[in-house]
Design a protein around this motif. Sequence first.
Motif, short mmCIF file in Angstrom:
data_model
loop_
_atom_site.label_atom_id
_atom_site.label_comp_id
_atom_site.label_asym_id
_atom_site.label_seq_id
_atom_site.Cartn_x
_atom_site.Cartn_y
_atom_site.Cartn_z
N GLU A 54 9.22 21.73 24.26
CA GLU A 54 9.33 22.91 23.41
C GLU A 54 8.21 22.96 22.38
O GLU A 54 7.72 24.03 22.02
CB GLU A 54 10.70 22.91 22.72
CG GLU A 54 11.86 23.10 23.67
CD GLU A 54 11.78 24.42 24.41
OE1 GLU A 54 11.94 25.47 23.78
OE2 GLU A 54 11.54 24.38 25.64
N GLN A 55 7.79 21.78 21.91
CA GLN A 55 6.69 21.72 20.95
C GLN A 55 5.40 22.23 21.59
O GLN A 55 4.62 22.95 20.96
CB GLN A 55 6.51 20.29 20.45
CG GLN A 55 5.42 20.13 19.40
CD GLN A 55 5.78 20.81 18.09
OE1 GLN A 55 6.91 20.73 17.63
NE2 GLN A 55 4.82 21.50 17.49
N VAL A 56 5.19 21.86 22.84
CA VAL A 56 4.00 22.34 23.56
C VAL A 56 4.04 23.86 23.67
O VAL A 56 3.05 24.56 23.42
CB VAL A 56 3.92 21.71 24.96
CG1 VAL A 56 2.81 22.35 25.78
CG2 VAL A 56 3.68 20.21 24.85
N GLY A 57 5.20 24.39 24.05
CA GLY A 57 5.32 25.84 24.17
C GLY A 57 5.07 26.57 22.86
O GLY A 57 4.40 27.61 22.83
N PHE A 58 5.60 26.00 21.78
CA PHE A 58 5.39 26.63 20.48
C PHE A 58 3.92 26.57 20.08
O PHE A 58 3.35 27.53 19.53
CB PHE A 58 6.25 25.95 19.42
CG PHE A 58 6.00 26.45 18.02
CD1 PHE A 58 6.39 27.72 17.64
CD2 PHE A 58 5.35 25.65 17.09
CE1 PHE A 58 6.15 28.19 16.36
CE2 PHE A 58 5.11 26.11 15.81
CZ PHE A 58 5.51 27.39 15.44
N ASN A 59 3.28 25.43 20.32
CA ASN A 59 1.86 25.30 19.98
C ASN A 59 1.00 26.28 20.78
O ASN A 59 0.01 26.82 20.27
CB ASN A 59 1.38 23.86 20.22
CG ASN A 59 1.86 22.92 19.14
OD1 ASN A 59 2.40 23.35 18.13
ND2 ASN A 59 1.68 21.63 19.35
N ILE A 60 1.37 26.51 22.04
CA ILE A 60 0.65 27.50 22.83
C ILE A 60 0.81 28.88 22.20
O ILE A 60 -0.16 29.66 22.12
CB ILE A 60 1.19 27.51 24.28
CG1 ILE A 60 0.78 26.21 25.00
CG2 ILE A 60 0.66 28.72 25.05
CD1 ILE A 60 1.36 26.08 26.40
#
Length: 415
Positions: free
Chosen positions: A152-158
């Motif tokens: 989820e952190q990756v998705g938010f950073n994207i």
Amino acid sequence: MRTKFKYFSIGILLSASLFAKAQEPTKNLDFFLNQAKISSPVLKDLENQRKSAGIDSLIVRATGKPQVTGTSSGLYAPIIHGFGYDEVITNGQSLDALLNVNYDLLNKKRINNQLESVKLQSDSIRYASQVSTFDLNRSIADQYILAFASQEQVGFNIEVVTLLKKEEALLKTLTRSNIYKQSEYLTFLVTLQQQELSLKQAALQYKNDLATLNYLSGIADTTSIRLEEPKLKSDKLSVEISFFKRKFELDSLKNENQKRSIILNYQPKLGLYANGGYSSSLVLEPYKNFGASMGFTFSVPIYDGHQKKMQFNKLDLASETISNYRTFFVRQQTQQLNLIRQQIEQTNSLFGKINDQIRFSKGLIDVDSKLMHTGDLRVADFVIAINNYMSAQNLLRQTTISRLKLINQYNYWNR
């Protein structure tokens, strides 16, 4: 024209990223739990121990049947020049070949007690297997939660990088038109580069967390996958928490079984035996020395220095110890469950305020974005709005992960 091309490129990249994510296979928590159970050598070991206990039960039953043995012996004691063993004792030579049958008449209670002991051993192994399964499920669920949080952190950073890149393209155009200073553009560019670095770090963290999840589950796979959101619900607090008490119940039953074993050891023993075959001194008509015999054995304990009472005293102390541990464990378990449930309730109360903060932060970003398009906003203020939004989202994720871990811990002990 160049700005429009950049917008178009960003849209293409984002669409390609979303399409790639959609094509990745998805796995849920149950998949990893099942794989971990299949791969666990501990669970396989305990299953083999349980099967071995079943064989022990068959062995105990076999000891209650008549026991048949074959024996043979030979003796030659020469006398040389008058020197040698007394022939009255040795007969000079002898030869025996016998078939013996022994049967204990009063062994039924002993056999039943031994079978009960084997059953308790099997129950203990089954209990240990269940505890190992619960421990494995808890560790897998905890790691799955961590990996999902990283995903989820990756998705938010994207999402943040995409937003910043979009604004960066516009800000560069406005800077060239002297609406914004070069220093403000550079400040914004530094923020973008930091977020791009954060995205790479988040992607690496997710890869590591997923690899650890596969390792714990016994999965040798490095392909990229999507993790489904873990669906964990906290069960209501059990009125009578029974599973973990089972250990103390088994210990108490073993204690009682040992007491019965001691009592049975002090009861009379009566056995029958019979044999048949060949037994001869080879002195007189040895060809006639084929025969048979039968008889019985009887024994009863009379005095052994009060060992029975001493063994009972030891078992009484063991029983008291079991009771003390059981009382302490139940009290601690109840307190722990109440504490975790309280923490879950307190955590749940935070989501409303956090979601409000996210909504306000996102709304501020939308307003600031419009103002920045007209040059009526400082870049530093827009960066602050972005940071506030990121902080609120991070707080939401941390609170969600904390809640899931608490639920996982709560469900482990609430059995």
